[in-house]
Every structure is written in C-alpha cells, then in structure tokens.
Write an enzyme that holds these catalytic residues in place. Structure first.
Site, mmCIF file in Angstrom:
data_model
loop_
_atom_site.group_PDB
_atom_site.id
_atom_site.type_symbol
_atom_site.label_atom_id
_atom_site.label_comp_id
_atom_site.label_asym_id
_atom_site.label_seq_id
_atom_site.Cartn_x
_atom_site.Cartn_y
_atom_site.Cartn_z
ATOM 1 C CD GLU A 273 -2.446 -1.012 2.744
ATOM 2 O OE1 GLU A 273 -1.946 -0.621 3.729
ATOM 3 O OE2 GLU A 273 -3.501 -1.982 3.084
ATOM 4 N N PRO A 274 1.687 1.532 -1.029
ATOM 5 C CG PRO A 274 2.783 1.471 -3.027
ATOM 6 C CD PRO A 274 2.086 0.714 -2.241
ATOM 7 N NE ARG A 312 4.568 15.305 5.067
ATOM 8 C CZ ARG A 312 5.875 15.056 5.355
ATOM 9 N NH1 ARG A 312 6.660 15.974 4.717
ATOM 10 N NH2 ARG A 312 6.363 14.409 5.834
ATOM 11 C CE1 TYR A 316 2.286 14.092 11.107
ATOM 12 C CE2 TYR A 316 2.480 15.118 8.806
ATOM 13 C CZ TYR A 316 1.845 14.492 9.713
ATOM 14 O OH TYR A 316 0.741 13.951 9.356
ATOM 15 C CB CYS A 344 -2.786 35.192 12.576
ATOM 16 S SG CYS A 344 -3.063 36.397 11.362
HETATM 17 N N1 LLP Z 1 -1.384 1.941 4.671
HETATM 18 C C1 LLP Z 1 -1.937 2.280 5.706
HETATM 19 C C2 LLP Z 1 -2.941 1.343 6.430
HETATM 20 C C3 LLP Z 1 -1.619 3.564 6.208
HETATM 21 O O1 LLP Z 1 -2.121 4.081 7.214
HETATM 22 C C4 LLP Z 1 -0.863 4.515 5.289
HETATM 23 C C5 LLP Z 1 -0.435 5.955 5.828
HETATM 24 C C6 LLP Z 1 -0.236 3.878 4.117
HETATM 25 C C7 LLP Z 1 -0.722 2.783 3.794
HETATM 26 C C8 LLP Z 1 0.499 4.757 2.998
HETATM 27 O O2 LLP Z 1 1.787 4.947 3.950
HETATM 28 P P1 LLP Z 1 3.008 5.609 2.810
HETATM 29 O O3 LLP Z 1 3.283 4.747 1.960
HETATM 30 O O4 LLP Z 1 2.332 6.962 2.265
HETATM 31 O O5 LLP Z 1 3.949 6.149 4.050
HETATM 32 N N2 LLP Z 1 0.476 12.597 6.973
HETATM 33 C C9 LLP Z 1 1.672 12.084 7.449
HETATM 34 C C10 LLP Z 1 1.840 10.478 6.712
HETATM 35 C C11 LLP Z 1 0.613 9.788 7.510
HETATM 36 C C12 LLP Z 1 0.659 8.316 6.838
HETATM 37 C C13 LLP Z 1 -0.528 7.779 7.340
HETATM 38 N N3 LLP Z 1 -0.752 6.408 7.203
HETATM 39 C C14 LLP Z 1 3.055 12.864 6.686
HETATM 40 O O6 LLP Z 1 2.784 13.659 5.841
HETATM 41 O O7 LLP Z 1 4.023 12.429 6.746
#
Ligand code: LLP
Length: 420
Positions: A273-274, A312, A316, A344
């Site tokens: 699930e990328p 972000r 973060y 603001c």
């Molecule tokens: N699968 C599941 C169950 C997830 O919770 C996520 C991300 C993904 C796949 C995809 O993950 P990725 O490959 O994109 O790392 N808003 C944060 C990132 C939150 C990720 C949440 N879950 C940021 O801006 O870094």
C-alpha cells in the site's frame, strides 16, 4: 526530482515553466508531474516482479482523481480509509475488487458502502469492529472479505505521529492475539477471513523493521495454518520513505528482498500500500513572495502559501527543500531565511533557516516533495480558500482542482433562526 529541473534558468515541471503555471492558474498551487508518478509506480511494480504482489495505492497521500486515475491506468488498486476515499477510488476507475479498506474506525455506513460496492478486502483492527462488520454483512446478505490487521510491536525510526507498529499505538490487534481473533472471525457469520495485514509506519528510511515485522507475520501465518485456518493473502502496508532534503530513500529492490525472504515462500497473494513513495517527489507547492522583512533576530520571506496549504512542516517538523523558480546566478549571495505564510500563528512556516538568494515581491518559490500529504491535508483555516492543484504531462498542464473561492465555504454556513 528529475521531473522538476531548471531549463534556461527557469524551473520547469516536465516541459512547462512554473512561471506559466503561476500566471495562468495563480498561486499558491500544487503542481504534479504525471510522468514522475508513472515512473515511481513502474519502479515499484518492477521491484516486486515475480512476488505475486498487487500495488494498492495509499489514496490518503494524494486523493485527486487525476492522480488516482494515473495510477489506475497503470494497473494499481487502492488502499482507502474512508467512504470518501472509496468513492474517489471508484470514480477514478479502480475496480472495487482491487480496493482495500483500512483504518481503525470504519462506520457501519462505510462498511455497507464498501460491501455494496463489492470491495476486495476490509482490514479489521479490533474485535468490536469484526463483530460490527459481521452484522453489517449479514444484514446485506453479503460475505465480507476480511483481513486482520496485526500490530507486531515493532519500532520504526520516523516521526512519532506517523509510527504505527507499537502496542502504544491505536492500530491493529496485538500479534499474540491474532490467531484467536482470526479463528473467531472464521466462525463469525458474514465474515470470510482472507488473510493478515500490517502497516508499521510512514516515511521509513531504515528497512530493518520491515524484516522483523514481516518475519513475525510469517510466523503467525504458519501458526494459523497449523491450526487449520486458511490464510490466502498478506497485506504488507506502505511506509517506504522518500528523500526530502538529501536523505537516502530505501532501495525498492532491498525491500523486495525482505519480502521474498520473509513471506515469499508462503504462497500467499501479497498486497502493498505505498502512498508517499509513488507521489511524494512528484509534486511541489508553487508560491509567490509577498514581502520580506527582518527582525533583530531573523529574516523572513513571507509567501502566499501557508500552513493551511502545507501542514507538514509545522505539524511534524518536516523539512522540505525550498528553491527559487528563477535559478540563482553563479556566485549570487544567499541569505538564511524562514519561509513563512500569511496565517496568524508563529507555527505558520514552510521552512526555517534555509539558504535562499535575495528574493523580492513577486518572485516565485517551489516547496519541493509536496506531492504526498500536501493538498489532502489542506484546510480553509484563516478563511483561506482551499489550495488548487495542477498536473503536468509533457508540455501540457491542466487544473485538476481549481483554487476554491472562500465564498464557497461561506455559502455553506447557516444562521440559526434566532440570529437571523
Ligand atoms: N497503509 C496504511 C494502513 C496507512 O495508514 C498508510 C499511511 C499507508 C498505507 C501509506 O503510507 P505511505 O506509503 O504513504 O507512507 N500525513 C503524514 C503521513 C501519514 C501516513 C498515514 N498512513 C505525513 O505527512 O508524513
């Protein structure tokens, strides 16, 4: 980010000058390279070749229909976490059978929506959710293809808000309970257990936690099979990191090797699930300089993008490269500045302490690697309209979401009768 490069001193997205986009579409605006998304997908798919793995794009990273459709056309499925994302994935052309529904808090309405659509898999994260899903499925006369998300209690080296694989996190079922809950699922009317799922966090640069997590998953599969349960599918989640400011992104070949070593011989269908890895480096946030100012302590570059457009950095402490859209001349003096927006709050910054050439009102800057978790996390805070999005393909560009006039949101407000 080869899709974004200077040509004749002007930063381009593929064949289109960012100046042109700013002039025709306004700023701030997200700009995506379709070719970069396609290349990232192909690289990922190529690395997993021979592993019987399906790529279900993590739609939460960037849910624009044009982005999802780009990936759908290459054969991607989707990983969604709400009814809204499910509807987007289907509208973008992904077959429901190729969609996985993740998340700890699916409502019964969302479960019904997913089952009615004919979704491929629902990842259940608690016994309470399992019971609810069984009831909803029975009510519809359906059988819910269900995977159990397990929590392997593995630490990853990423920001605390996006690590998900420890017992202190809300996600999944503790791995030691997996066998019991899986068997319970197998006996629950309306539930058809198809496998196990895992997702240990996001922006992961060191791959070793994947090895531990997948090895633990493999142990669970063997245990379940010994006890007579069928496990057909393993969903390995997302999380692969990208380079924001010079970090080394983990190799996809190395990731594939870990998958092969740990779960490759189980004969399971695999799902990954990328999100970020497919779209993160394929987008930037284009913004115009409004003013610059100095205090006795600092220099500020005030631009028209703000924390409501890209959350972000402040949420973060994430760092994004900021570059001028006009290439600086050789030897041009640079200054250390904080790039801030009009919102603001002191937390409204896009970058702190970055070296930029002297920029003036009207100049353009690009905040890079903003294709993932950028536009999707935008808000209308401070009465600002939702940021727009543009996609580029070769020499063509198209608005894929116009800037949302704040009047649209205002028009949704209602005055109660006693305030009219
Ligand atoms: N699968 C599941 C169950 C997830 O919770 C996520 C991300 C993904 C796949 C995809 O993950 P990725 O490959 O994109 O790392 N808003 C944060 C990132 C939150 C990720 C949440 N879950 C940021 O801006 O870094």
């Amino acid at each position: 980010m080869s899709a974004f490069a200077y040509r004749d001193g002007r930063l381009h997205a593929e064949g289109v000058a960012l100046e042109t986009i700013a002039e025709t579409c306004g700023t701030p605006v997200y700009v995506y390279s379709q070719t970069a998304i396609e290349d990232a997908y192909r690289e990922f798919a190529g690395a997993l070749d021979g592993l019987n793995a399906k790529i279900c794009y993590g739609v939460k990273a960037n849910a624009n229909l044009a982005v999802i459709r780009t990936l759908a056309r290459l054969g991607a499925g989707a990983d969604v976490v709400s009814g809204g994302e499910l509807a987007r994935a289907v509208a973008a052309g992904i077959r429901p059978a190729d969609i996985v529904f993740s998340g700890v808090g699916k409502t019964r309405d969302e479960m019904a929506q997913a089952l009615t659509a004919g979704i491929g898999q629902l990842n259940v994260e608690s016994e309470a959710e399992l019971a609810a899903l069984g009831e909803v499925a029975q009510g519809l006369g359906a059988s819910a293809p269900t995977a159990l998300r397990v929590n392997p209690d593995v630490a990853v080296d990423t920001t605390d808000k996006i690590a998900t694989g420890r017992y202190e996190h809300k996600f999944g079922i503790p791995i030691e309970d997996a066998a019991r809950v899986y068997r319970r699922g197998s006996r629950t009317p309306g539930i058809r257990m198809v496998g196990l799922a895992i997702h240990i966090g996001s922006q992961i640069l060191d791959l070793s936690p994947y090895r531990s997590a997948f090895a633990a998953l493999s142990e669970s599969v063997r245990g379940l099979r010994r006890a007579g349960s069928a496990v057909e599918r393993l969903d390995l989640g997302g999380g692969l990191g990208i380079s924001y400011i010079g970090e080394t992104a983990p190799g996809l070949g190395d990731f594939a090797d870990i998958v092969r070593d740990t779960v490759g011989s189980l004969g399971c269908e695999l799902v990954v699930e990328p999100g970020r890895r497919l779209v993160g480096n394929a987008g930037l946030l284009l913004s115009r300089v409004l003013y610059s100012k100095e205090t006795p302590e600092k220099r500020f570059l005030i631009v028209d993008a703000a924390m409501n457009d890209l959350l972000r950095p402040t949420l973060y402490r994430a760092e994004h490269e900021v570059v001028p859209v006009t290439a600086p001349a050789d030897g041009q003096e640079k200054r250390r500045v904080d790039v801030v927006g009009p919102v603001c709050e002191t937390g409204d910054y896009l970058a702190q302490g970055v070296e930029l050439p002297m920029l003036e009102e009207g100049d353009l800057v690009a905040i890079e690697s903003a294709g993932a978790y950028g536009a999707v996390m935008a808000s209308q805070y401070n009465g600002r309209g939702l940021v727009g999005e543009v996609i580029v393909r070769g020499d063509a560009h198209a608005v894929i979401r116009p800037f949302q006039d704040p009047a649209i949101l205002q028009a949704l407000d209602r005055l109660p009768r006693w305030l009219e």
